[in-house]
Design an enzyme around this catalytic site. Structure first.
Site, PDB file in Angstrom:
ATOM      1  N   ASP A 136      28.830  78.080  59.464  1.00  0.00           N
ATOM      2  CA  ASP A 136      28.689  79.208  58.557  1.00  0.00           C
ATOM      3  C   ASP A 136      27.804  80.370  59.000  1.00  0.00           C
ATOM      4  O   ASP A 136      27.102  80.317  60.004  1.00  0.00           O
ATOM      5  CB  ASP A 136      28.257  78.697  57.188  1.00  0.00           C
ATOM      6  CG  ASP A 136      29.192  79.233  56.115  1.00  0.00           C
ATOM      7  OD1 ASP A 136      30.122  79.951  56.457  1.00  0.00           O
ATOM      8  OD2 ASP A 136      28.963  78.932  54.936  1.00  0.00           O
ATOM      9  N   LYS A 273      33.030  84.911  42.430  1.00  0.00           N
ATOM     10  CA  LYS A 273      33.873  83.939  41.708  1.00  0.00           C
ATOM     11  C   LYS A 273      34.646  84.564  40.547  1.00  0.00           C
ATOM     12  O   LYS A 273      35.441  83.890  39.891  1.00  0.00           O
ATOM     13  CB  LYS A 273      33.028  82.759  41.213  1.00  0.00           C
ATOM     14  CG  LYS A 273      32.238  82.038  42.326  1.00  0.00           C
ATOM     15  CD  LYS A 273      33.116  81.172  43.219  1.00  0.00           C
ATOM     16  CE  LYS A 273      32.301  80.465  44.305  1.00  0.00           C
ATOM     17  NZ  LYS A 273      33.106  79.696  45.248  1.00  0.00           N
ATOM     18  N   ARG A 304      21.139  81.297  44.071  1.00  0.00           N
ATOM     19  CA  ARG A 304      20.523  82.485  44.693  1.00  0.00           C
ATOM     20  C   ARG A 304      19.821  83.392  43.690  1.00  0.00           C
ATOM     21  O   ARG A 304      20.024  84.625  43.683  1.00  0.00           O
ATOM     22  CB  ARG A 304      21.579  83.276  45.447  1.00  0.00           C
ATOM     23  CG  ARG A 304      22.275  82.427  46.467  1.00  0.00           C
ATOM     24  CD  ARG A 304      23.356  83.135  47.199  1.00  0.00           C
ATOM     25  NE  ARG A 304      24.141  82.141  47.931  1.00  0.00           N
ATOM     26  CZ  ARG A 304      25.279  82.378  48.557  1.00  0.00           C
ATOM     27  NH1 ARG A 304      25.775  83.585  48.580  1.00  0.00           N
ATOM     28  NH2 ARG A 304      25.905  81.420  49.190  1.00  0.00           N
ATOM     29  N   ALA A 371      39.399  73.819  43.172  1.00  0.00           N
ATOM     30  CA  ALA A 371      40.851  73.770  42.917  1.00  0.00           C
ATOM     31  C   ALA A 371      41.415  72.435  43.390  1.00  0.00           C
ATOM     32  O   ALA A 371      42.189  71.778  42.688  1.00  0.00           O
ATOM     33  CB  ALA A 371      41.536  74.924  43.646  1.00  0.00           C
ATOM     34  N   LYS A 372      40.987  72.012  44.588  1.00  0.00           N
ATOM     35  CA  LYS A 372      41.530  70.767  45.143  1.00  0.00           C
ATOM     36  C   LYS A 372      40.984  69.548  44.395  1.00  0.00           C
ATOM     37  O   LYS A 372      41.675  68.544  44.242  1.00  0.00           O
ATOM     38  CB  LYS A 372      41.184  70.683  46.630  1.00  0.00           C
ATOM     39  CG  LYS A 372      41.867  71.774  47.455  1.00  0.00           C
ATOM     40  CD  LYS A 372      41.656  71.597  48.944  1.00  0.00           C
ATOM     41  CE  LYS A 372      42.501  72.604  49.712  1.00  0.00           C
ATOM     42  NZ  LYS A 372      42.390  72.461  51.162  1.00  0.00           N
ATOM     43  N   ASP A 488      38.428  99.496  95.073  1.00  0.00           N
ATOM     44  CA  ASP A 488      38.812 100.349  93.948  1.00  0.00           C
ATOM     45  C   ASP A 488      37.533 100.673  93.160  1.00  0.00           C
ATOM     46  O   ASP A 488      36.522  99.961  93.268  1.00  0.00           O
ATOM     47  CB  ASP A 488      39.824  99.580  93.077  1.00  0.00           C
ATOM     48  CG  ASP A 488      40.061 100.259  91.757  1.00  0.00           C
ATOM     49  OD1 ASP A 488      40.372 101.458  91.767  1.00  0.00           O
ATOM     50  OD2 ASP A 488      39.926  99.597  90.706  1.00  0.00           O
ATOM     51  N   TYR A 489      37.568 101.739  92.371  1.00  0.00           N
ATOM     52  CA  TYR A 489      36.328 102.138  91.680  1.00  0.00           C
ATOM     53  C   TYR A 489      36.297 101.656  90.220  1.00  0.00           C
ATOM     54  O   TYR A 489      35.599 100.696  89.894  1.00  0.00           O
ATOM     55  CB  TYR A 489      36.159 103.666  91.770  1.00  0.00           C
ATOM     56  CG  TYR A 489      34.798 104.079  91.245  1.00  0.00           C
ATOM     57  CD1 TYR A 489      33.649 103.865  92.009  1.00  0.00           C
ATOM     58  CD2 TYR A 489      34.666 104.633  89.977  1.00  0.00           C
ATOM     59  CE1 TYR A 489      32.400 104.190  91.517  1.00  0.00           C
ATOM     60  CE2 TYR A 489      33.422 104.963  89.480  1.00  0.00           C
ATOM     61  CZ  TYR A 489      32.295 104.743  90.249  1.00  0.00           C
ATOM     62  OH  TYR A 489      31.060 105.047  89.762  1.00  0.00           O
TER      63      TYR A 489
HETATM   64  C1  GDG Z   1      31.712  77.646  50.301  1.00  0.00           C
HETATM   65  C2  GDG Z   1      32.799  78.732  50.268  1.00  0.00           C
HETATM   66  C3  GDG Z   1      34.526  76.962  50.594  1.00  0.00           C
HETATM   67  C4  GDG Z   1      30.053  72.498  41.561  1.00  0.00           C
HETATM   68  N1  GDG Z   1      29.437  72.273  40.406  1.00  0.00           N
HETATM   69  C5  GDG Z   1      29.030  71.004  40.424  1.00  0.00           C
HETATM   70  C6  GDG Z   1      29.404  70.431  41.622  1.00  0.00           C
HETATM   71  N2  GDG Z   1      30.034  71.378  42.323  1.00  0.00           N
HETATM   72  C7  GDG Z   1      30.627  71.200  43.659  1.00  0.00           C
HETATM   73  C8  GDG Z   1      32.128  71.238  43.546  1.00  0.00           C
HETATM   74  C9  GDG Z   1      32.548  71.645  44.939  1.00  0.00           C
HETATM   75  C10 GDG Z   1      31.388  72.494  45.398  1.00  0.00           C
HETATM   76  O1  GDG Z   1      30.304  72.280  44.524  1.00  0.00           O
HETATM   77  C11 GDG Z   1      31.736  73.996  45.363  1.00  0.00           C
HETATM   78  O2  GDG Z   1      32.571  74.295  46.446  1.00  0.00           O
HETATM   79  P1  GDG Z   1      33.458  75.621  46.521  1.00  0.00           P
HETATM   80  O3  GDG Z   1      34.417  75.466  47.630  1.00  0.00           O
HETATM   81  O4  GDG Z   1      34.138  75.804  45.220  1.00  0.00           O
HETATM   82  O5  GDG Z   1      32.480  76.871  46.695  1.00  0.00           O
HETATM   83  P2  GDG Z   1      31.148  77.314  47.564  1.00  0.00           P
HETATM   84  O6  GDG Z   1      29.961  76.546  47.158  1.00  0.00           O
HETATM   85  O7  GDG Z   1      31.049  78.769  47.377  1.00  0.00           O
HETATM   86  O8  GDG Z   1      31.483  76.949  49.090  1.00  0.00           O
HETATM   87  C12 GDG Z   1      34.095  78.144  49.736  1.00  0.00           C
HETATM   88  C13 GDG Z   1      33.380  75.982  50.745  1.00  0.00           C
HETATM   89  O9  GDG Z   1      32.193  76.621  51.223  1.00  0.00           O
HETATM   90  C14 GDG Z   1      33.728  74.891  51.739  1.00  0.00           C
HETATM   91  O10 GDG Z   1      34.102  75.447  52.968  1.00  0.00           O
HETATM   92  O11 GDG Z   1      35.585  76.301  49.936  1.00  0.00           O
HETATM   93  O12 GDG Z   1      35.106  79.127  49.743  1.00  0.00           O
HETATM   94  O13 GDG Z   1      32.377  79.816  49.447  1.00  0.00           O
HETATM   95  O14 GDG Z   1      32.653  70.518  45.756  1.00  0.00           O
HETATM   96  O15 GDG Z   1      32.575  69.975  43.134  1.00  0.00           O
HETATM   97  N3  GDG Z   1      29.165  69.145  41.912  1.00  0.00           N
HETATM   98  C15 GDG Z   1      28.497  68.407  40.985  1.00  0.00           C
HETATM   99  N4  GDG Z   1      28.072  68.919  39.814  1.00  0.00           N
HETATM  100  C16 GDG Z   1      28.329  70.188  39.491  1.00  0.00           C
HETATM  101  O16 GDG Z   1      27.936  70.646  38.422  1.00  0.00           O
HETATM  102  N5  GDG Z   1      28.236  67.115  41.253  1.00  0.00           N
END
Ligand code: GDG
Length: 718
Positions: A136, A273, A304, A371-372, A488-489
């Site tokens: 990152d 977001k 942050r 999403a996943k 060559d230059y």
């Molecule tokens: C960066 C990139 C990229 C959230 N609330 C709780 C909780 N979470 C966990 C979620 C998820 C993770 O935090 C958030 O991951 P994201 O991918 O949505 O977003 P970023 O933190 O911005 O991550 C992003 C990622 O890196 C990976 O490469 O997908 O685009 O910005 O896993 O489940 N977990 C728990 N309690 C919560 O209240 N336990």
């Protein structure tokens, strides 16, 4: 077991009175991965502990309990490197939001220092040939710093954020240093092919480097670039859904929300977001549909808070939430349930599996794991995902309801569509998304990145062209017999410049020239496509023979006047060709025509690289048709298309001089297609050197003009 050193800004721990493991995107993705590799993790412990005794204690515990090696940052580092440069300068720009970006020279100094401290720590822990995986935007300089110290390491870098288009990234005052730092890596990974495309185009435009679809040719090595969409440890979620804690939360929530539809929102509270616009869409949906049986749960993890933009965002969201709840609540229901804190993993899984729909509508997001995670928790293939087209995840999950997060009406409609979707359609969409997330999970992601990194061939990790000729080989040869050097230059002795007038010999080149002049058994010909005027102006004071316009004009080192090397040359085609080139110059901003006595050239070095290359290709085809019966050759060289008579070329002149002056041996060097005639004319005992990449008839290669200068200077010194 293979050894892998993972490096990220933060270690996945919270250091307070005790040390606890923490949640987050990267942690989730790598968790399933520890078991397969001898895995170390280096990063900032998150603490700003100054007391050396405490630091020792924390380090020992992190090492013993987790195998982590911590770095400690001062309060000032945190403010300038982390809050400042990383989160207030890079993060907004990487997310297409230059209006949020702040720049400050002091922040960059701190960024350099902290990246340097990471390099020290990593270098202190690695063994020869170790594989390093850097994560990152906080550590963009680290690959370069590490490569300088430890060229033996295999270095991978992964961007968790998007990589924006050149138009955005170019705003950064330190764009050059950042890109150069990154290119220390052997492999750079991104979530989507769009980010790869943006990165390539940025590197081409900012650094002027050559790039193929999946590589960038840097001076010291070839960098691979690839698409690795991060995923989630799906079995961890599936296992959690078997737990007692999960079942108990699910029962509780079912009771609490009985008779209601639930739409779930989970994220760090971040302006990327898209929460305020989502709230606008929710308000619109509630007003238009009149439904009062829907609860929108927001799990909004504080993030942050030392950055002003995040504090402002929180205020903005809180005021929108209270307005909506104030206006649209009933005795039975408040539509928005806003929780500004993290929940436990088992609670999160229970919410994912209970919610009728999830809204993931970032304005932009590298991937988005939420999403996943929602998808994997829908074990009965029910539930509907509303997903922003600007999340990387949208490319893998097109069966979601895809929305534009700037389009409030569309999002409001998507909520309605989600809540009213027939069961059959819901299942079909979800089943397909679940298959994707189950098959391509976090372990697959990590493994495919590491496999690609470890299988990069050694040859690719050296200069794109092997330095096969060493001063030790060349020096003894140059010390005996009579040699002629045909050099060559531009692009060979001197680096190519955007403005050809800036390519005059710098002090390093002048030193080399002095050294060459002192060797009585060497005669030097500087042989160029340039005009007599340029050559006389820059090189007239040296004791060299000069050849201008690819061999059309010659000036003996003892003569004052230039002579025409070949007198009967048909140049009747020149005017017509020049007209066409002028037409191309008009159509291609940044390009220009150079007319010489016996040739005419179209330069496009300063044009947009892709547009320029495309126009050059068109031009060559047009000229080939037009000039097919004429005694001319079309040379498409490095950012130049030049048309000259076939009777004149550098090879013909070199051959002539060699025979006339009975040199024992010849050394010729060049970087461009016009130099190939010399390479072809070189005999068995001669030495021909190609500067840079590309096909060649030369017998040796060096990487760059700098490398050629060093080769010659060092050979003369021995
Ligand atoms: C960066 C990139 C990229 C959230 N609330 C709780 C909780 N979470 C966990 C979620 C998820 C993770 O935090 C958030 O991951 P994201 O991918 O949505 O977003 P970023 O933190 O911005 O991550 C992003 C990622 O890196 C990976 O490469 O997908 O685009 O910005 O896993 O489940 N977990 C728990 N309690 C919560 O209240 N336990």
């Amino acid at each position: 077991m293979q050894s892998l050193i993972n490096v990220s800004n933060r270690l996945p721990v919270i250091v307070a009175d005790t040390i606890t493991p923490s949640a987050g995107g990267l942690v989730s993705a790598l968790e399933g991965f520890h078991a397969d590799y001898d895995f170390q993790w280096i990063g900032w412990a998150g603490a700003t502990e100054d007391d050396p005794e405490m630091r020792k204690r924390i380090s020992r515990e992190l090492q013993e309990r987790f195998g982590y090696t911590p770095l400690f940052l001062s309060q000032e580092d945190v403010s300038d490197f982390y809050t400042g440069f990383s989160n207030s300068s890079l993060w907004p720009l990487l997310h297409y939001l230059p209006s949020y970006a702040r720049f400050n020279r002091r922040w960059f100094d701190a960024y350099i220092n902290v990246n340097g401290a990471f390099a020290q720590t990593v270098a202190g822990r690695v063994r020869t040939g170790n594989v390093i995986w850097i994560h990152d935007y906080h550590l963009m300089l680290l690959p370069g710093l590490l490569r300088e110290q430890r060229p033996d390491l295999k270095i991978g870098f992964f961007f968790h954020t998007p990589f924006p288009s050149y138009e955005i990234f170019r705003c950064h005052p330190n764009r050059r240093e950042l890109l150069e730092g990154l290119l220390g890596a052997d492999l750079i990974g991104f979530h989507t092919s769009d980010y790869v495309r943006h990165f390539r185009s940025t590197v081409q435009r900012v650094l002027g480097l050559t790039s193929e679809i999946n590589t960038i040719i840097a001076e010291s090595h070839t960098v691979s670039i690839g698409v690795y969409p991060i995923s989630i440890p799906s079995e961890k979620f599936e296992a959690e859904m078997e737990s007692e804690a999960y079942r108990s939360h699910l029962n509780d929530y079912r009771r609490i929300y009985e008779g209601k539809k639930i739409v779930l929102n989970v994220e760090r509270l971040d302006y990327t977001k898209g929460v305020p616009r989502r709230l606008d869409a929710i308000e619109r949906f509630l007003i238009d549909s009149g439904r009062r049986d829907v609860v929108f749960i927001f799990i909004s993890v504080p993030s942050r808070e030392s950055v002003a933009a995040y504090r402002d965002l929180r205020r903005d969201i809180e005021s929108k939430v209270s307005k909506i709840n104030g206006e649209l609540s009933t005795i039975e229901n408040a539509p928005i349930h806003f929780i500004h804190q993290a929940v436990e993993f088992s609670q999160l899984c229970a919410l994912y599996s209970l919610a009728d729909a999830a809204m993931v509508t970032p304005l932009i997001d590298g991937m988005n794991l939420v999403a996943k995670e929602y998808v994997i928790c829908r074990q009965n293939n029910d539930g509907v995902l509303i997903l922003s087209e600007f999340a990387g995840a949208a490319q893998e999950l097109p069966q979601a309801i895809i929305v534009n997060p700037y389009n409030i009406e569309q999002m409001a409609h998507a909520i309605r569509q989600a809540l009213e979707m027939p069961a059959q359609e819901r299942e079909k969409r979800m089943a397909s998304m679940r298959r994707r997330v189950q098959r391509y999970n976090a372990q697959r992601w990590a493994r495919s990145f590491i496999e690609d990194l470890t299988s990069i061939p050694e040859a690719q990790r050296r200069p794109a062209i092997a330095l096969s000729l060493s001063p030790e080989m060349l020096a003894p040869l140059l010390s005996q017999e009579r040699w002629a050097l045909f050099l060559d230059y531009d692009g060979t002795l001197a680096e190519l410049r955007r403005d050809p007038d800036e390519a005059y010999p710098d002090p390093a080149l002048a030193d080399l020239f002095e050294a060459l002049q002192k060797r009585p058994n060497l005669e030097v010909y500087v042989i160029s496509g340039r005009t007599r005027q340029d050559m006389g102006r820059w090189l007239g004071d040296f004791d060299f023979h000069l050849v201008a316009e690819h061999g059309f004009y010659f000036k003996h080192r003892n003569a004052r006047e230039w002579v025409q090397f070949e007198s009967h040359v048909d140049l009747s085609w020149k005017e017509r060709v020049a007209d066409i080139l002028v037409h191309y110059a008009d159509q291609t901003p940044g390009s220009f025509v150079e007319e010489k006595t016996a040739s005419v050239a179209w330069h496009y070095r300063s044009a947009d690289p892709e547009f320029g290359a495309w126009k050059a290709h068109q031009l060559v085809i047009e000229l080939q048709e037009m000039l097919s019966n004429l005694p001319v050759e079309i040379n498409h060289g490095s950012k130049i298309v030049e048309i000259n008579s076939i009777l004149i070329n550098k090879g013909v002149l070199m051959q002539h001089m060699k025979t006339l002056n009975r040199y024992d041996r010849v050394l010729c060097a060049g970087d461009d297609v016009t130099d190939e005639s010399m390479f072809r004319a070189a005999g068995e005992r001669d030495i021909s050197i190609k500067v840079g990449g590309g096909e060649t008839a030369a017998s040796y290669r060096v990487a760059s003009p700098g490398a050629l200068r060093r080769l010659l200077s060092n050979s003369l010194e021995i």
